[in-house]
Design a protein around this motif. Structure first.
Motif, PDB file in Angstrom:
ATOM      1  N   VAL A   3       2.227   4.449   4.659  1.00  0.00           N
ATOM      2  CA  VAL A   3       3.217   3.895   5.582  1.00  0.00           C
ATOM      3  C   VAL A   3       2.872   4.393   6.973  1.00  0.00           C
ATOM      4  CG1 VAL A   3       5.498   3.173   4.847  1.00  0.00           C
ATOM      5  CG2 VAL A   3       4.667   5.404   4.184  1.00  0.00           C
ATOM      6  N   ASP A   4       3.412   3.696   7.966  1.00  0.00           N
ATOM      7  CA  ASP A   4       3.180   4.133   9.347  1.00  0.00           C
ATOM      8  C   ASP A   4       3.794   5.508   9.538  1.00  0.00           C
ATOM      9  OD1 ASP A   4       2.042   1.720   9.783  1.00  0.00           O
ATOM     10  OD2 ASP A   4       3.852   0.792  10.577  1.00  0.00           O
ATOM     11  N   GLU A   5       2.919   6.522   9.642  1.00  0.00           N
ATOM     12  CA  GLU A   5       3.424   7.872   9.874  1.00  0.00           C
ATOM     13  C   GLU A   5       3.716   8.038  11.361  1.00  0.00           C
ATOM     14  OE1 GLU A   5       3.968  10.351   7.728  1.00  0.00           O
ATOM     15  OE2 GLU A   5       3.231   9.381   5.913  1.00  0.00           O
ATOM     16  N   LEU A   6       4.490   9.038  11.669  1.00  0.00           N
ATOM     17  CA  LEU A   6       4.743   9.345  13.077  1.00  0.00           C
ATOM     18  C   LEU A   6       3.435   9.790  13.709  1.00  0.00           C
ATOM     19  CD1 LEU A   6       8.002  11.467  13.148  1.00  0.00           C
ATOM     20  CD2 LEU A   6       7.626   9.320  14.295  1.00  0.00           C
TER      21      LEU A   6
ATOM     22  N   SER B 201       0.849  -1.185   0.000  1.00  0.00           N
ATOM     23  CA  SER B 201       0.000   0.000   0.000  1.00  0.00           C
ATOM     24  C   SER B 201       0.886   1.237   0.000  1.00  0.00           C
ATOM     25  CB  SER B 201      -0.902   0.008   1.233  1.00  0.00           C
ATOM     26  OG  SER B 201      -0.140   0.367   2.355  1.00  0.00           O
ATOM     27  N   ALA B 202       0.334   2.323  -0.490  1.00  0.00           N
ATOM     28  CA  ALA B 202       1.100   3.558  -0.551  1.00  0.00           C
ATOM     29  C   ALA B 202       1.224   4.186   0.830  1.00  0.00           C
ATOM     30  CB  ALA B 202       0.430   4.530  -1.513  1.00  0.00           C
TER      31      ALA B 202
ATOM     32  N   VAL C 271       4.066  13.458  18.577  1.00  0.00           N
ATOM     33  CA  VAL C 271       5.457  13.121  18.880  1.00  0.00           C
ATOM     34  C   VAL C 271       6.293  14.368  19.161  1.00  0.00           C
ATOM     35  CG1 VAL C 271       6.366  13.098  16.531  1.00  0.00           C
ATOM     36  CG2 VAL C 271       7.321  11.556  18.207  1.00  0.00           C
ATOM     37  N   TYR C 272       5.896  15.514  18.564  1.00  0.00           N
ATOM     38  CA  TYR C 272       6.686  16.725  18.772  1.00  0.00           C
ATOM     39  C   TYR C 272       6.287  17.465  20.049  1.00  0.00           C
ATOM     40  CZ  TYR C 272       7.831  15.882  13.910  1.00  0.00           C
ATOM     41  OH  TYR C 272       8.244  15.306  12.752  1.00  0.00           O
TER      42      TYR C 272
END
Lengths: 487, 383
Positions: A224-227, A221-222, A231-232
């Motif tokens: 992907v596991d994004e952050l 799949s296009a 997180v910031y």
């Protein structure tokens, strides 16, 4: 001389060329050679749990993936978990203040949870419900990837099956016996199919091809596991994130957060038996009982080879002579003749070429397993690298047999000889002289090599056909550590 | 129980799968979904009184001893089976040094007397876990990032790319940034650096990385106080946390960053496989578990492919990624377990007696093994 925490001052040269202290060496009574952990064959003898000392047959251990069913390790610090009991209130409300013990007993129930006494982790921390039985019954987790993995396994097994069949088919075509008459069944393999049909089995190909057909390859799949978005901005709580060792302790799940740690079933321990590679005889065999630390067979060098200890030595200086006091001990139950030698004077290890009788060669050709080529590959030449020589007296020393009762005698006998300091039952102290090479560099470790020739009485009952020979003259080389060469 | 033992005697013993990584060793049985143990590739060396890493060797004898000790640890402390007369599937990189392979073969066959060894390269094993005919394997391990194109179960060897852009590069950068944060030379041990990386670091997205590089700097993530035993706690700033993995994406004239080598690998592959490769990417290896790394790689790929020199040579615009049915650090091992179980190690294993006779291993780089049968030089090689 060997210590637990100090370096080993006296090392023996094993028949494979390794240098080891006498406590980690074995003595094969059948080959009459010193063996060590490097050149013998280790075997798993029995499985047991080191915590509950429960024996587990190897087939059961295999089924349980070598894990104990009742003991657990802490997933946080890997200490053994203890089962703790609490009184849990039943669902129905009860008066906390009043009521006598009997009434309360009826309403409360003993519940158990796991707790680590080292780091205070408990199974309640991660939301595992308490159990009503003391051991076992803890929820088992399955690998999240298991179903997909099994699909893959089925698919590749089917492919391997197909491959095998095609190969067989090719073989059959190659070596088909062409008879006079060509039958229909020969060419089409009809008989096999018919036999399967009659037996009510599915046709041979359909099973594997169905598995192949129903398999779906992984879908890309296009995305992907994004952050995660926070997180910031989020604070990091180091105590909530697992370390590498905590993750890798459970390879199936590898949890990244502390709240997902689960108790680890304790890994079993094994007892090993050791076998000589050359003659296939056991060197050690432990007792089956996990609580016992004794051995059924225990051929340790400590019981068969004269032990050498350093009493004291003068500082070694290049080009000078220094004194060295050694103690020799005879551990065997027979009188022993010892002669000190130089390592280079040892007779070369003769290839024991047995008289080639027809039986022997026949046995050898039949029994390819016993071929000692593997042992040859392991052997190497020991690097003694000694800078000092021990001046060995020519005399043969006689050591009495070991006598446990003689331990209580106090008087050391003074011997007339100039290099024997004293004698006491099976022990003997020697004063020797060490000559150091003038070229020895100050600061380098001072080592002296020494060879021993000793008589050994073999107590193994000989095989009926073998020649009766109980007395042997054996040799061993050892390396003495004499500190450093002083400047 | 006696019955089971009898069956076990008749059956082929379950083979073991060995993946000796630079940092971590994965070891377990074929047919199982996860390795039995993942341990550091090191053992206690009593003569030197320290933990010794398997890959620290100066002489072949030392390597032999290291491997004997390491396998002893694995067989008798963790997996608890007899190595004798049991097959082994060895998961290896295509770029494993010949000395290492041959020493491992010697240790397995002569020291542990295993009955057969299947030598399997990790890219193809990774591809096995997907089941797709064409896949691009990006494996980021301890020392090197390797990019391999696997097209119909064969590796496109001429497109093989490898760069030292992996955990070591991140550790070095992290150590440098930590020194900057704390204004001292910290000299932290490798294990502490790894722990800081695992617990705090992540890979920021492309825009932020550019802002860090060209200014104005974005608001950094929260900084962390990392406690040390016997020393005051050190500060791990938000900038450090975000930029530790930046060396993997740093571009220069060499065009040797991680996204660059992925694109170069695709570019060197046959033209009809390129689109399929870009749509079947699998990112594996322990370093791939770093949060955000895969997303960053995807963004970089999508951006770089529109830039020269790739824009005029590659006509692909779409990148798709796979998820393997296991954790990122055990993908190659898992492929070995599947492949080993299906094949039962029967047809592809190098049996012990064959090794004892020939004393050599097949190697893709060796002319004896890669010369086709009708090649004019084949006859000379066979002699």
């Amino acid at each position: 001389m060997a210590y637990l925490t100090q370096p080993d001052y006296v090392k023996y040269v094993c028949s494979c060329g390794q240098l080891k202290p006498i406590t980690s060496l074995y003595f094969c009574r059948h080959c009459l050679k010193i063996r060590c952990g490097f050149c013998i064959c280790h075997e798993v003898d029995s499985h047991h749990c080191a915590n509950c000392l429960e024996n587990m047959p190897s087939s059961e251990a295999r089924l349980k993936k070598n894990r104990c069913s009742s003991c657990f390790d802490c997933p946080s610090c890997f200490h053994t978990l203890s089962t703790r009991a609490t009184m849990a209130a039943q669902r129905q409300a009860q008066d906390p203040a009043g009521g006598d013990a009997k009434v309360e007993n009826k309403q409360t129930k003993k519940m158990y949870y796991l707790s680590c006494f080292n780091c205070r982790w408990t199974s309640r921390d991660v939301g595992i419900p308490d159990q009503s039985v003391a051991s076992g019954g803890w929820p088992e987790r399955t690998n999240p990837f298991l179903s997909r993995y099994n699909q893959l396994l089925d698919y590749y097994k089917a492919i391997a099956q197909q491959e095998k069949q095609e190969k067989l088919e090719r073989e059959r075509k190659k070596f088909a016996i062409r008879g006079k008459y060509i039958t229909l069944t020969d060419k089409t393999g009809l008989t096999g199919a018919m036999a399967r049909n009659i037996a009510g089995l599915p046709t041979s190909e359909s099973g594997s091809s169905a598995a192949i057909a129903s398999f779906t390859p992984s879908q890309a799949s296009a995305e992907v596991d994004e952050l995660p978005d926070d997180v910031y901005t989020k604070d990091v709580n180091l105590k909530q994130i697992t370390s590498m060792s905590q993750r890798l302790a459970s390879p199936e799940w590898q949890p990244s957060s502390v709240s997902r740690l689960h108790p680890l079933a304790k890994l079993l321990s094994i007892k090993r038996s050791q076998r000589c590679r050359v003659c296939d005889h056991n060197l050690t065999k432990p007792e089956y009982n996990p609580g016992s630390i004794k051995f059924k067979i225990e051929l340790l060098a400590y019981y068969h080879v004269p032990e050498v200890k350093i009493i004291s030595y003068e500082t070694v200086k290049p080009g000078e002579k220094s004194a060295l006091l050694l103690k020799l001990t005879n551990p065997t139950g027979h009188e022993m003749q010892i002669q000190l030698m130089q390592p280079e004077d040892l007779p070369p290890v003769e290839e024991r070429e047995e008289p080639k009788s027809i039986e022997k060669s026949l046995e050898k050709s039949l029994n390819l397993e016993k071929d000692t080529s593997s042992y040859r590959a392991i052997e190497r030449v020991a690097e003694l690298g000694s800078s000092s020589r021990v001046t060995a007296p020519e005399a043969t020393l006689t050591l009495a047999q070991r006598d446990d009762a003689a331990e209580y005698d106090d008087d050391a006998q003074q011997d007339t000889s100039d290099f024997i300091l004293w004698r006491k039952s099976n022990k003997l102290a020697l004063r020797l002289e060490v000559t150091t090479d003038a070229a020895a560099t100050p600061g380098a470790p001072a080592r002296a090599a020494l060879a021993l020739q000793y008589s050994y009485r073999n107590t193994v009952p000989p095989a009926p056909a073998a020649p009766q020979q109980a007395h042997h003259t054996l040799y061993t080389t050892l390396l003495l550590d004499l500190g450093v060469v002083s400047g | 129980m006696a019955l089971y033992e009898g069956i076990a005697l008749i059956q082929e013993k379950q083979a073991v799968v060995l993946d000796l990584g630079t940092d971590y060793t994965k070891f377990g049985f074929t047919g199982e979904a996860a390795p039995r143990c993942i341990i550091r590739s090191e053992f206690w060396c009593p003569s030197e009184r320290r933990y010794k890493r398997v890959y620290d060797y100066r002489t072949p004898e030392e390597l032999y001893d290291n491997l004997v000790n390491m396998l002893h640890l694995l067989y008798f402390r963790h997996v608890l089976v007899n190595p004798k007369e049991r097959k082994v599937v060895v998961v290896e990189s295509l770029l494993t040094p010949t000395l290492f392979r041959e020493t491992l073969a010697k240790v397995l066959f002569t020291h542990y007397e295993v009955s057969g060894v299947v030598w399997a390269d990790s890219p193809r094993l990774c591809a096995l876990t997907l089941g797709t005919p064409v896949s691009l394997i990006v494996s980021i391990g301890a020392r090197e990032a390797e990019v391999c194109a696997v097209v119909h179960a064969s590796v496109v060897l001429r497109a093989l790319q490898s760069q030292p852009l992996a955990a070591r590069a991140i550790h070095d950068e992290l150590a440098r940034l930590l020194d900057e944060d704390n204004n001292t030379e910290l000299h932290l041990s490798e294990q502490i650096i790894e722990d800081i990386k695992v617990k705090t670091c992540f890979v920021g997205n492309r825009e932020r990385a550019q802002q860090w590089a060209d200014g104005p700097a974005p608001t950094p993530a929260k900084s962390v106080q990392y406690p040390l035993a016997g020393r005051p706690a050190i500060t791990v700033s938000g900038r450090t946390r975000e930029l530790a993995a930046e060396p993997l994406f740093a571009r220069d004239n060499e065009l040797a960053s991680l996204p660059d080598i992925v694109l170069q690998c695709i570019m060197l592959c046959p033209i009809d496989a390129r689109r399929a490769l870009s749509e079947n990417i699998l990112v594996t290896g322990g370093t791939a578990t770093l949060p955000g790394l895969k997303a960053r790689l995807a963004h970089e790929l999508r951006y770089l492919v529109t830039q020269p020199p790739y824009s005029d040579r590659l006509c692909i615009r779409e990148f798709k990624f796979h998820k393997s049915p296991t954790h990122d650090n055990t993908v190659a091992w898992c492929g070995g377990a599947v492949g080993g179980a299906a094949d039962a190690g029967a047809t592809r294993a190098l049996p012990r007696d064959v090794f004892a006779r020939t004393r050599r291993l097949r190697d893709w780089a060796c002319l004896l093994d890669n010369t086709p049968p009708h090649h004019p030089h084949r006859d000379q090689l066979d002699q």
